[in-house]
Design an enzyme around this catalytic site. Sequence first.
Site, PDB file in Angstrom:
ATOM      1  N   TRP A   1      -9.835 -27.781  24.195  1.00 11.77           N
ATOM      2  CA  TRP A   1      -8.386 -28.026  24.160  1.00 11.77           C
ATOM      3  C   TRP A   1      -7.967 -29.178  25.069  1.00 11.77           C
ATOM      4  O   TRP A   1      -6.841 -29.635  24.988  1.00 11.77           O
ATOM      5  CB  TRP A   1      -7.628 -26.765  24.590  1.00 11.77           C
ATOM      6  CG  TRP A   1      -8.144 -26.189  25.886  1.00 11.77           C
ATOM      7  CD1 TRP A   1      -9.040 -25.169  26.006  1.00 11.77           C
ATOM      8  CD2 TRP A   1      -7.831 -26.620  27.210  1.00 11.77           C
ATOM      9  NE1 TRP A   1      -9.313 -24.946  27.347  1.00 11.77           N
ATOM     10  CE2 TRP A   1      -8.580 -25.812  28.106  1.00 11.77           C
ATOM     11  CE3 TRP A   1      -6.984 -27.600  27.746  1.00 11.77           C
ATOM     12  CZ2 TRP A   1      -8.519 -25.965  29.488  1.00 11.77           C
ATOM     13  CZ3 TRP A   1      -6.925 -27.764  29.113  1.00 11.77           C
ATOM     14  CH2 TRP A   1      -7.685 -26.947  29.973  1.00 11.77           C
ATOM     15  N   ASN A   2      -8.844 -29.651  25.960  1.00  6.57           N
ATOM     16  CA  ASN A   2      -8.337 -30.549  27.012  1.00  6.57           C
ATOM     17  C   ASN A   2      -8.122 -31.992  26.548  1.00  6.57           C
ATOM     18  O   ASN A   2      -7.271 -32.691  27.085  1.00  6.57           O
ATOM     19  CB  ASN A   2      -9.213 -30.480  28.268  1.00  6.57           C
ATOM     20  CG  ASN A   2     -10.633 -30.898  28.027  1.00  6.57           C
ATOM     21  OD1 ASN A   2     -11.118 -30.883  26.890  1.00  6.57           O
ATOM     22  ND2 ASN A   2     -11.324 -31.274  29.081  1.00  6.57           N
TER      23      ASN A   2
ATOM     24  N   LYS B   1     -13.759 -27.238  13.893  1.00  6.34           N
ATOM     25  CA  LYS B   1     -13.142 -26.018  14.421  1.00  6.34           C
ATOM     26  C   LYS B   1     -12.511 -26.403  15.752  1.00  6.34           C
ATOM     27  O   LYS B   1     -13.173 -26.416  16.789  1.00  6.34           O
ATOM     28  CB  LYS B   1     -14.223 -24.949  14.609  1.00  6.34           C
ATOM     29  CG  LYS B   1     -13.757 -23.511  14.512  1.00  6.34           C
ATOM     30  CD  LYS B   1     -12.725 -23.121  15.534  1.00  6.34           C
ATOM     31  CE  LYS B   1     -13.255 -22.932  16.919  1.00  6.34           C
ATOM     32  NZ  LYS B   1     -12.165 -22.840  17.926  1.00  6.34           N
TER      33      LYS B   1
ATOM     34  N   GLY C   1     -17.443 -27.894  25.161  1.00  5.30           N
ATOM     35  CA  GLY C   1     -16.714 -26.782  25.757  1.00  5.30           C
ATOM     36  C   GLY C   1     -17.449 -26.285  26.981  1.00  5.30           C
ATOM     37  O   GLY C   1     -18.199 -27.034  27.615  1.00  5.30           O
TER      38      GLY C   1
ATOM     39  N   GLU D   1     -21.903 -30.833  24.777  1.00  2.00           N
ATOM     40  CA  GLU D   1     -21.178 -31.490  25.877  1.00  2.00           C
ATOM     41  C   GLU D   1     -20.502 -30.377  26.654  1.00  2.00           C
ATOM     42  O   GLU D   1     -19.512 -29.814  26.193  1.00  2.00           O
ATOM     43  CB  GLU D   1     -20.137 -32.470  25.325  1.00  2.00           C
ATOM     44  CG  GLU D   1     -20.716 -33.614  24.500  1.00  2.00           C
ATOM     45  CD  GLU D   1     -21.397 -34.682  25.332  1.00  2.00           C
ATOM     46  OE1 GLU D   1     -21.322 -34.629  26.571  1.00  2.00           O
ATOM     47  OE2 GLU D   1     -22.011 -35.584  24.732  1.00  2.00           O
TER      48      GLU D   1
ATOM     49  N   ARG E   1      -6.402 -37.276  36.677  1.00  2.00           N
ATOM     50  CA  ARG E   1      -6.271 -37.622  35.264  1.00  2.00           C
ATOM     51  C   ARG E   1      -6.286 -36.330  34.456  1.00  2.00           C
ATOM     52  O   ARG E   1      -7.058 -35.418  34.748  1.00  2.00           O
ATOM     53  CB  ARG E   1      -7.438 -38.533  34.843  1.00  2.00           C
ATOM     54  CG  ARG E   1      -7.307 -39.066  33.448  1.00  2.00           C
ATOM     55  CD  ARG E   1      -8.376 -40.115  33.187  1.00  2.00           C
ATOM     56  NE  ARG E   1      -9.676 -39.544  32.925  1.00  2.00           N
ATOM     57  CZ  ARG E   1     -10.211 -39.380  31.718  1.00  2.00           C
ATOM     58  NH1 ARG E   1      -9.554 -39.769  30.648  1.00  2.00           N
ATOM     59  NH2 ARG E   1     -11.391 -38.858  31.575  1.00  2.00           N
TER      60      ARG E   1
ATOM     61  N   CYS F   1     -13.721 -32.462  31.978  1.00  2.00           N
ATOM     62  CA  CYS F   1     -15.096 -32.147  32.365  1.00  2.00           C
ATOM     63  C   CYS F   1     -15.596 -33.187  33.364  1.00  2.00           C
ATOM     64  O   CYS F   1     -16.504 -32.931  34.143  1.00  2.00           O
ATOM     65  CB  CYS F   1     -15.989 -32.120  31.140  1.00  2.00           C
ATOM     66  SG  CYS F   1     -15.850 -33.618  30.170  1.00  2.00           S
TER      67      CYS F   1
ATOM     68  N   GLU G   1     -16.308 -24.957  38.315  1.00  3.20           N
ATOM     69  CA  GLU G   1     -15.481 -26.018  37.732  1.00  3.20           C
ATOM     70  C   GLU G   1     -14.009 -25.628  37.933  1.00  3.20           C
ATOM     71  O   GLU G   1     -13.585 -24.562  37.486  1.00  3.20           O
ATOM     72  CB  GLU G   1     -15.824 -26.126  36.239  1.00  3.20           C
ATOM     73  CG  GLU G   1     -15.316 -27.371  35.599  1.00  3.20           C
ATOM     74  CD  GLU G   1     -15.752 -27.488  34.141  1.00  3.20           C
ATOM     75  OE1 GLU G   1     -16.057 -26.464  33.509  1.00  3.20           O
ATOM     76  OE2 GLU G   1     -15.761 -28.625  33.638  1.00  3.20           O
TER      77      GLU G   1
ATOM     78  N   GLU H   1     -22.623 -38.779  23.239  1.00  7.10           N
ATOM     79  CA  GLU H   1     -21.593 -39.143  22.261  1.00  7.10           C
ATOM     80  C   GLU H   1     -21.046 -40.513  22.635  1.00  7.10           C
ATOM     81  O   GLU H   1     -20.817 -40.793  23.818  1.00  7.10           O
ATOM     82  CB  GLU H   1     -20.460 -38.110  22.283  1.00  7.10           C
ATOM     83  CG  GLU H   1     -20.894 -36.773  21.707  1.00  7.10           C
ATOM     84  CD  GLU H   1     -19.751 -35.790  21.528  1.00  7.10           C
ATOM     85  OE1 GLU H   1     -18.862 -35.734  22.391  1.00  7.10           O
ATOM     86  OE2 GLU H   1     -19.761 -35.072  20.514  1.00  7.10           O
TER      87      GLU H   1
HETATM   88  P1  NAD Z   1     -14.533 -23.040  25.600  1.00  4.89           P
HETATM   89  O1  NAD Z   1     -16.011 -23.006  25.717  1.00  4.89           O
HETATM   90  O2  NAD Z   1     -13.779 -21.800  25.922  1.00  4.89           O
HETATM   91  O3  NAD Z   1     -14.104 -23.410  24.123  1.00  4.89           O
HETATM   92  C1  NAD Z   1     -14.566 -24.582  23.486  1.00  4.89           C
HETATM   93  C2  NAD Z   1     -14.496 -24.382  21.991  1.00  4.89           C
HETATM   94  O4  NAD Z   1     -15.395 -23.335  21.629  1.00  4.89           O
HETATM   95  C3  NAD Z   1     -13.128 -23.955  21.469  1.00  4.89           C
HETATM   96  O5  NAD Z   1     -12.930 -24.528  20.201  1.00  4.89           O
HETATM   97  C4  NAD Z   1     -13.275 -22.451  21.340  1.00  4.89           C
HETATM   98  O6  NAD Z   1     -12.409 -21.884  20.376  1.00  4.89           O
HETATM   99  C5  NAD Z   1     -14.714 -22.355  20.877  1.00  4.89           C
HETATM  100  N1  NAD Z   1     -15.353 -21.066  21.132  1.00  4.89           N
HETATM  101  C6  NAD Z   1     -15.121 -20.185  22.140  1.00  4.89           C
HETATM  102  N2  NAD Z   1     -15.929 -19.126  22.016  1.00  4.89           N
HETATM  103  C7  NAD Z   1     -16.692 -19.338  20.910  1.00  4.89           C
HETATM  104  C8  NAD Z   1     -17.724 -18.601  20.255  1.00  4.89           C
HETATM  105  N3  NAD Z   1     -18.135 -17.428  20.710  1.00  4.89           N
HETATM  106  N4  NAD Z   1     -18.278 -19.124  19.151  1.00  4.89           N
HETATM  107  C9  NAD Z   1     -17.888 -20.325  18.680  1.00  4.89           C
HETATM  108  N5  NAD Z   1     -16.917 -21.069  19.247  1.00  4.89           N
HETATM  109  C10 NAD Z   1     -16.328 -20.574  20.360  1.00  4.89           C
HETATM  110  O7  NAD Z   1     -14.054 -24.274  26.465  1.00  4.89           O
HETATM  111  P2  NAD Z   1     -12.565 -24.793  26.659  1.00  4.89           P
HETATM  112  O8  NAD Z   1     -11.904 -23.884  27.634  1.00  4.89           O
HETATM  113  O9  NAD Z   1     -11.883 -25.044  25.356  1.00  4.89           O
HETATM  114  O10 NAD Z   1     -12.818 -26.233  27.308  1.00  4.89           O
HETATM  115  C11 NAD Z   1     -13.070 -26.383  28.653  1.00  4.89           C
HETATM  116  C12 NAD Z   1     -14.539 -26.602  28.895  1.00  4.89           C
HETATM  117  O11 NAD Z   1     -14.998 -27.671  28.100  1.00  4.89           O
HETATM  118  C13 NAD Z   1     -14.832 -26.991  30.321  1.00  4.89           C
HETATM  119  O12 NAD Z   1     -15.963 -26.308  30.796  1.00  4.89           O
HETATM  120  C14 NAD Z   1     -15.124 -28.485  30.221  1.00  4.89           C
HETATM  121  O13 NAD Z   1     -15.948 -28.988  31.227  1.00  4.89           O
HETATM  122  C15 NAD Z   1     -15.762 -28.583  28.885  1.00  4.89           C
HETATM  123  N6  NAD Z   1     -15.660 -29.933  28.365  1.00  4.89           N
HETATM  124  C16 NAD Z   1     -16.789 -30.697  28.324  1.00  4.89           C
HETATM  125  C17 NAD Z   1     -16.718 -31.997  27.868  1.00  4.89           C
HETATM  126  C18 NAD Z   1     -17.940 -32.851  27.829  1.00  4.89           C
HETATM  127  O14 NAD Z   1     -17.900 -33.844  27.146  1.00  4.89           O
HETATM  128  N7  NAD Z   1     -19.024 -32.501  28.515  1.00  4.89           N
HETATM  129  C19 NAD Z   1     -15.503 -32.526  27.432  1.00  4.89           C
HETATM  130  C20 NAD Z   1     -14.370 -31.726  27.494  1.00  4.89           C
HETATM  131  C21 NAD Z   1     -14.468 -30.420  27.948  1.00  4.89           C
END
Ligand code: NAD
Length: 500
Positions: free
Chosen positions: A166-167, A190, A244, A266, A294, A300, A397, A474
């Site tokens: 979502w970020n 998704k 995520g 990622e 930012r 992340c 984090e 990426e």
């Molecule tokens: P999250 O892991 O909760 O969710 C990410 C995505 O996964 C969402 O679309 C969510 O609906 C989906 N999801 C959740 N549970 C799932 C499951 N059991 N099966 C399939 N899909 C599922 O993360 P978030 O809270 O949306 O984002 C924050 C995290 O993302 C932080 O840890 C951040 O560091 C990371 N992030 C990483 C990068 C990168 O490029 N490395 C970039 C942005 C965010």
Amino acid sequence: MTTTHASRSDQERTLLASIPAGLLIDGQWRPASDNGVLPVTDPATGEVLLEIASATPQDGADALAAAAAAQRRWARVPARDRGEILRRAYEAVVARTEDFALIMTLEMGKTLAESRAEVAYAAEFLRWFSQEATRIDGRYSVAPDGNSRLLVTKKPVGPALLITPWNFPLAMATRKIGPALAAGCTVILKPAALTPLTALLFSQVLIEAGVPDGVVNTIPTRHAGAVTGPLIADPRLRKLSFTGSTEVGQRLLKDAADQVLRISMELGGNAPLIVFDDADLDTAVNGAMLAKFRNNGEACTAANRILVQEGIAPAFTERFVARVKELTLARGTDPDATVGPVIDQDTLDKVADLVADAVQHGATLAAGGHTLDRPGYFHEPTVLTNVPATARVMREEIFGPVAPIVTFSTEQEALELANSTEFGLVGYAFTSDLNRGLRVAEDLEVGMLGLNSGLVSNPAAPFGGVKHSGLGREGGREGIEEYLETTYVGIANPYQSADL
Ligand code: NAD
């Protein structure tokens, strides 16, 4: 399906009314098979912005069927034409910057200035990969023994499931869809349940840009695991790209093992930002502000731990704290806002807990430190000093506007502190000694380093981490490889039976 509020501006109401509120499957917008809905809320007020369709496992199966059926046709579309579609999508996103910026601010909370910056960044992935589409090549060579001929070609991996956080609601989608479409893969997107509106608007733009039916299928859902689980288990799916949390990524990696899926992950970060005594003070303070605040600190790549060498620590801390006190916490749509609300109550509670825990362990509150008593999820931009290693904020984090500062005495100590985490996405180092900068680049266990810079994200660069921060890259030249398969054809020596 629409729920908007009379208190919203005309611009906001018109934009919300224009968002396609269905699922995009095989080129058609449709409701969920059980008519289920997903309410999307505004983190600045807690109000529901819009109710959209929430995909069921049946909808997920239909999306995969559409993606699988379209795969062969899409792979045969000439690379130049695939690139032209991405180029048109780039133009359309840029032309609609204000719409994308506003919808992101409404559903995610960041300031409009931050959202505009994300639109520019996100669009660049479309432009970059519109060009990369035409550079997919192979090679023909003579084997070392002079006999066989080796023909090596690249082809699309196949239907890809793209799961985004979502970020950065737009950039995380374009960073995956750009290379996938350029490579010739069809996709199922998704998006995060908290911010699906941007993905829906973007999907509409892709259709208008000429993406054929079935090539992009978008399925927001309240039931992520139930919908994506069967897709990951289905042999027609050939690729999973996830951005995520590390926790969810690890679970998906295990699930993906059964079909031996191609994977890009990622994941989370815990970035160290190191300021050495020989750093230029202005550069270091500017870099730290950018790397920390930012996107409200919800990145992340956000600096999670600010490590400052003892000699420069008093001057750095004084300037940094003064700058943080100048930040304006307000609704993202407020023109004065420089920091907006965090995404939801859970995040607000977690950030507040981390601050309380650090103070309990002996840290000093040098700025901010409180949540605002008003609707929405507002946490003051905060600086903690003298933070002990035992505080949770040093290991977890933060994902919010909180900056913990720790001092160190030697380069060796800084590197040990920086590397003492299971994460390895990005680091930042500020120094005017080139050799020291290069030593840090070699010794820091990260996928990316900002050297005298608080920002590393660049569509032309390979973005990604090591250790628990992920697998794959990426963006850059590397980005498209994640969606390509290598095929090798062994050819008999064409001279073997020639009478020459
Ligand atoms: P999250 O892991 O909760 O969710 C990410 C995505 O996964 C969402 O679309 C969510 O609906 C989906 N999801 C959740 N549970 C799932 C499951 N059991 N099966 C399939 N899909 C599922 O993360 P978030 O809270 O949306 O984002 C924050 C995290 O993302 C932080 O840890 C951040 O560091 C990371 N992030 C990483 C990068 C990168 O490029 N490395 C970039 C942005 C965010």
